[in-house]
Structure formats: C-alpha cells, structure tokens
Scaffold this motif. Structure first.
Motif, short mmCIF file in Angstrom:
data_model
loop_
_atom_site.label_atom_id
_atom_site.label_comp_id
_atom_site.label_asym_id
_atom_site.label_seq_id
_atom_site.Cartn_x
_atom_site.Cartn_y
_atom_site.Cartn_z
N SER A 29 -19.54 -7.73 -9.07
CA SER A 29 -19.42 -8.80 -10.06
C SER A 29 -18.48 -9.91 -9.61
CB SER A 29 -18.92 -8.22 -11.39
OG SER A 29 -17.57 -7.78 -11.28
N ILE A 30 -17.81 -9.75 -8.47
CA ILE A 30 -16.86 -10.74 -8.00
C ILE A 30 -17.59 -11.83 -7.20
CG2 ILE A 30 -14.83 -11.11 -6.54
CD1 ILE A 30 -13.98 -8.27 -7.15
N ALA A 31 -17.33 -13.08 -7.54
CA ALA A 31 -17.98 -14.20 -6.86
C ALA A 31 -17.49 -14.28 -5.41
CB ALA A 31 -17.68 -15.50 -7.58
N THR A 32 -18.44 -14.48 -4.49
CA THR A 32 -18.13 -14.62 -3.07
C THR A 32 -18.84 -15.85 -2.52
OG1 THR A 32 -19.98 -13.16 -2.51
CG2 THR A 32 -17.81 -12.15 -2.71
N PRO A 33 -18.39 -16.39 -1.37
CA PRO A 33 -19.08 -17.54 -0.77
C PRO A 33 -20.54 -17.21 -0.47
CG PRO A 33 -16.94 -17.23 0.25
CD PRO A 33 -17.17 -16.04 -0.63
N ARG A 34 -21.39 -18.22 -0.63
CA ARG A 34 -22.83 -18.01 -0.44
C ARG A 34 -23.31 -18.43 0.95
NH1 ARG A 34 -25.87 -20.68 -5.38
NH2 ARG A 34 -24.51 -22.42 -4.84
N ARG A 35 -22.37 -18.59 1.88
CA ARG A 35 -22.77 -18.90 3.23
C ARG A 35 -23.55 -17.75 3.84
NH1 ARG A 35 -17.29 -20.48 3.07
NH2 ARG A 35 -17.00 -22.75 3.12
N ARG A 36 -24.41 -18.08 4.77
CA ARG A 36 -25.21 -17.04 5.41
C ARG A 36 -24.32 -16.06 6.15
NH1 ARG A 36 -30.16 -17.97 9.77
NH2 ARG A 36 -30.69 -15.76 10.02
N ARG A 37 -23.31 -16.57 6.83
CA ARG A 37 -22.33 -15.71 7.50
C ARG A 37 -20.96 -16.02 6.91
NH1 ARG A 37 -23.74 -15.74 14.00
NH2 ARG A 37 -25.82 -14.80 13.84
N ARG A 38 -20.44 -15.10 6.16
CA ARG A 38 -19.14 -15.31 5.55
C ARG A 38 -18.14 -14.32 6.16
NH1 ARG A 38 -17.61 -11.65 1.54
NH2 ARG A 38 -19.22 -10.17 0.90
N ALA A 39 -16.92 -14.77 6.26
CA ALA A 39 -15.87 -13.90 6.80
C ALA A 39 -15.52 -12.82 5.78
CB ALA A 39 -14.63 -14.73 7.12
N LYS A 40 -15.32 -11.61 6.27
CA LYS A 40 -14.95 -10.49 5.40
C LYS A 40 -13.95 -9.61 6.12
CE LYS A 40 -16.65 -6.57 2.72
NZ LYS A 40 -15.41 -5.83 3.00
N THR A 41 -12.75 -9.57 5.59
CA THR A 41 -11.70 -8.68 6.10
C THR A 41 -10.97 -8.09 4.90
OG1 THR A 41 -10.01 -10.43 6.19
CG2 THR A 41 -11.39 -10.12 8.16
N ASP A 42 -10.19 -7.06 5.13
CA ASP A 42 -9.41 -6.48 4.03
C ASP A 42 -8.42 -7.50 3.47
OD1 ASP A 42 -10.72 -4.11 4.27
OD2 ASP A 42 -9.17 -3.11 5.46
N ARG A 43 -7.88 -8.35 4.33
CA ARG A 43 -6.94 -9.36 3.87
C ARG A 43 -7.62 -10.34 2.91
NH1 ARG A 43 -5.92 -14.48 5.24
NH2 ARG A 43 -7.43 -14.38 6.92
N LEU A 44 -8.82 -10.82 3.30
CA LEU A 44 -9.54 -11.75 2.44
C LEU A 44 -10.00 -11.08 1.15
CD1 LEU A 44 -11.70 -13.65 5.11
CD2 LEU A 44 -9.64 -14.45 3.96
N ASP A 45 -10.43 -9.82 1.25
CA ASP A 45 -10.86 -9.10 0.06
C ASP A 45 -9.70 -8.90 -0.92
OD1 ASP A 45 -13.39 -8.99 1.05
OD2 ASP A 45 -13.27 -6.90 1.73
N GLY A 46 -8.50 -8.62 -0.38
CA GLY A 46 -7.34 -8.46 -1.23
C GLY A 46 -6.99 -9.74 -1.97
N GLU A 47 -7.08 -10.88 -1.28
CA GLU A 47 -6.81 -12.16 -1.93
C GLU A 47 -7.87 -12.48 -2.98
OE1 GLU A 47 -6.53 -15.04 1.13
OE2 GLU A 47 -4.67 -14.23 1.99
N THR A 48 -9.13 -12.17 -2.69
CA THR A 48 -10.19 -12.41 -3.67
C THR A 48 -9.99 -11.57 -4.92
OG1 THR A 48 -11.73 -12.90 -1.87
CG2 THR A 48 -12.68 -12.40 -4.01
N LEU A 49 -9.62 -10.32 -4.73
CA LEU A 49 -9.32 -9.46 -5.88
C LEU A 49 -8.19 -10.04 -6.72
CD1 LEU A 49 -9.49 -5.77 -4.58
CD2 LEU A 49 -10.87 -6.78 -6.37
N LEU A 50 -7.17 -10.52 -6.05
CA LEU A 50 -6.01 -11.06 -6.76
C LEU A 50 -6.40 -12.30 -7.57
CD1 LEU A 50 -3.11 -10.17 -7.03
CD2 LEU A 50 -2.50 -11.70 -5.17
#
Length: 388
Positions: free
Chosen positions: A109-130
């Motif tokens: 349910s969390i909104a993420t960038p809709r780019r075809r190739r998006r960066a995904k790391t634990d650091r970015l996921d933690g910031e998105t959660l926050l």
C-alpha cells in the motif's frame, strides 16, 4: 517540535508532531533503524541492530530520547512502523508492551516511484517507511494501509485451518505420485486413499500381465507409509477443529446469534468452511461491504483514464486462503442452494463467462454471509439444515 513543512507560507496540511519517528527495516540478520527526531531538522539517523536483539533496540530508543531531550529540553514518545511480513507480529506486541506506539503497514500500500527501473535498498525503504508514517500521523487520507494485528488467541486459532490445508496439499502430492508411477506400468484403477490399498497393491499386475517389480513395489509401499501418516495427522487436526467449533458455540439462547452456529445452520456449509470463514474473516471488524471484498482480494480493479475504460479483474491483494475458500464455496452454494437469489443471479449472468461470474458470486456471497453473521440479515432464498 518537529514541523512537517519548513516553509513559513500557507500549506494544505500544517501540523506540529511531538514525537520521535522510527522505521524498522527487518531482515534475518540485521534490523535497519531509521529515525527522525525533533531538533534535527530533516536529517534522518540510521543505526543497525542485530536481528532479534530487543534489549539493544530498546537501548537505542532510550538513547534517541535522551539526545532529543538534550536538544529541545522536552521528552518525546517514540512511534515506530514496520512492514508486515516474515517476522509476524511478535515485535509489534513486544514494543506495545514496552509502551511504544507501534504500527504494522501493508508494504503493497506504500506509494513508490513508477519508473521502470527504480532504486531499492534497505536505506531507501527505511526512509520511505518513515515518510509514510509521518503522513499517516498527519492525517493524510489513504496514504497507506495499516494492518490490524490479530490477538495471540486469534492467531493461534486459525492455525488449524491453515495446517489442514497444508496437509491436504501434501496428501495430493503423494496420491498423484503413486498414480503416476503406476500409470507408467499400465495400471489405471488403483486408488491410494481406499482402505484396502495395501491388499490391492499385492494383487496388482502391470499392463503386460507381470507382477510389480520389487523396487517399484517397495517405493509405493514407502509412499503409502507417508500417505497414511498424513491421513492420521489430517484426522487429528479435524478432531481439534471440531472441538474448537463445539467450544465456540454457546448453549441456550445465545447460540442463535453465534457466528459459528449461524454458519453451520446453512445448507452447504460444513465444519471446515465455517472454521475458515470464522478464523480468517468474521473475527475482524469491517465498516462496509467494500472492506469485506477487499480483505478477501475479491474487489474489482478498474482502469479508467480519459476515454479508456476496462476492468482488470479482481485485485487478489487480500487474504489468499479466504479467496480460495470463497471460490470453492460459491460452486457448492449453487449445488446446495439452487433456490437462493444468489444462485438465480448466477444462472442469469453465467452467459458472460462462468469463470468471471463465479468470482463475482463469491464476492456477493462473502458480503451476504458477513451481513448474515453480523447483522442477522437473512440471505434471500437460503435454506437452513433440518433441525437447525
């Protein structure tokens, strides 16, 4: 105090939130803790904690509170967020018992960038959660979907239905393996689930009239050993399930309003279906029928943009066990409740495609059963069992 917007101009939502916000990115080895504290502007801090180290995590929380108090002169509570996943709800319950305000979010349910190739790391996921937690606490509508954690009793109660489903899937594998091995020898009528399976195995002859080879016979015998163990375990689970259903049905006048009793009174619903519906769905509180259909993954997903308008089918973004059960129950409902309004609707609309129509019937039936057990709304034309 932490401001959600640094500008002094007008904003659509402007709130002051006095808390330390923490996101937990969980893995098997380490937990990445991302925090945002008052007095640090928009700078997020990141720390790593060994997975399962609750004492170390609480020690980190205490350090964050001390630093925030030193900067601002005030004490702030901690609010945490984590994704629903492999770790279950034990950490959520532990944090709540320690006085921490904890949330579990549906990661889809969390909104993420809709780019075809998006960066995904634990650091970015933690910031998105926050950021999702901040938006949720500000009151932004539909920013994410928080999971309602079941109680330990509710979580333990539904294990019986899930274990039974797992055991039956294993039984099917062993039965199909035995049939496949014998099919290659020209034997088509052997039924491993019959009580005389051992006796019939001794009398089997291949398609060309030979006795079963010794190694093949030994392999099938070992498969039967595993199959019989599974049959015993399935019977034991079903006895526990029946005992649980019997214990949940009160005697006297209260039995008429008990969800389990009401489900079992309907023709076509046996103990297994009643147990799944009760443990997977009707122990929860739903506000409306859309929430019921969405929880089962049976809600429609339209695609409408400008002049484009089409349906993508059901979302499948809900409880897969409940969804599968409702599809099975919909077929049985047609057989055992032929005079009900739902069955008549299915027959009138099945020309559009039986597969699509049975899914729509499953959604309608789930909503009708929810209204029946919660508000006592009788399903039109439904027949109850004799003596119910």
């Amino acid at each position: 105090m932490l401001l959600d917007h640094l500008s002094n101009g007008l904003a659509a939502i402007r709130t002051q939130i006095g808390a330390i916000f923490v996101s937990l990115e969980l893995s098997r080895s380490t937990w990445l803790v991302t925090s945002l504290s008052p007095g640090k502007g928009e700078k997020m801090s990141k720390h790593s904690v060994k997975a399962g180290a609750i004492a170390e995590l609480l020690k980190l929380f205490a350090a964050l509170k001390r630093k925030a108090q030193a900067r601002t002169g005030e004490s702030y509570p901690i609010i945490t967020i984590q994704e629903a996943g492999l770790d279950g709800f034990w950490l959520h319950r532990t944090l709540q018992s320690e006085g921490v305000e904890s949330y579990v979010v549906d990661p889809a349910s969390i909104a993420t960038p809709r780019r075809r190739r998006r960066a995904k790391t634990d650091r970015l996921d933690g910031e998105t959660l926050l950021r999702s937690l901040l938006a949720y606490k500000r009151g932004e509508p539909r920013v994410c979907a928080m999971v309602v954690a079941p109680s330990p009793e509710e979580e333990d109660r539904r294990r019986l239905c899930r274990e039974r489903r797992t055991l039956i899937a294993e039984r099917i594998v062993h039965v199909n393996r035995i049939k496949g091995v014998l099919f290659a020898q020209g034997i088509f009528d052997y039924v491993p689930l019959r009580r005389d399976r051992r006796t019939r195995l001794e009398a089997l002859r291949t398609g060309d009239g030979r006795l079963l080879p010794a190694h093949l016979k030994a392999q099938i015998s070992r498969e039967l050993d595993r199959l019989e163990l599974l049959l015993d375990q399935i019977a034991a689970v079903e006895r526990e399930q029946d005992a649980l259903l019997a214990a949940s049905r009160p005697a006297g006048e209260k039995a008429a309003s008990n969800p389990v009793a009401m489900l079992l009174d309907l023709k076509g619903l046996g103990p297994n279906f009643a147990a799944i519906l009760w443990s997977e769905a009707f122990h929860r509180q739903f506000t409306n029928r859309r929430q019921v259909a969405s929880y089962a993954g049976l809600a429609a997903t339209p695609w409408r943009s400008g002049g484009i308008e089409r349906e993508q089918g059901v979302s499948k973004a809900g409880n897969p066990r409940l969804r599968t059960t409702m599809i099975q129950l919909a077929w049985l409902w047609i057989r055992h409740q032929p005079q009900s309004a739902l069955t008549q609707w299915f027959k009138a609309n099945s020309q559009r495609g039986r597969k699509r129509t049975i899914v729509a019937l499953a959604r309608k039936l789930l909503v009708a059963l929810w209204k029946y057990v919660t508000a006592g709304v009788v399903i039109e034309g439904a027949v109850v069992k004799p003596g119910a």
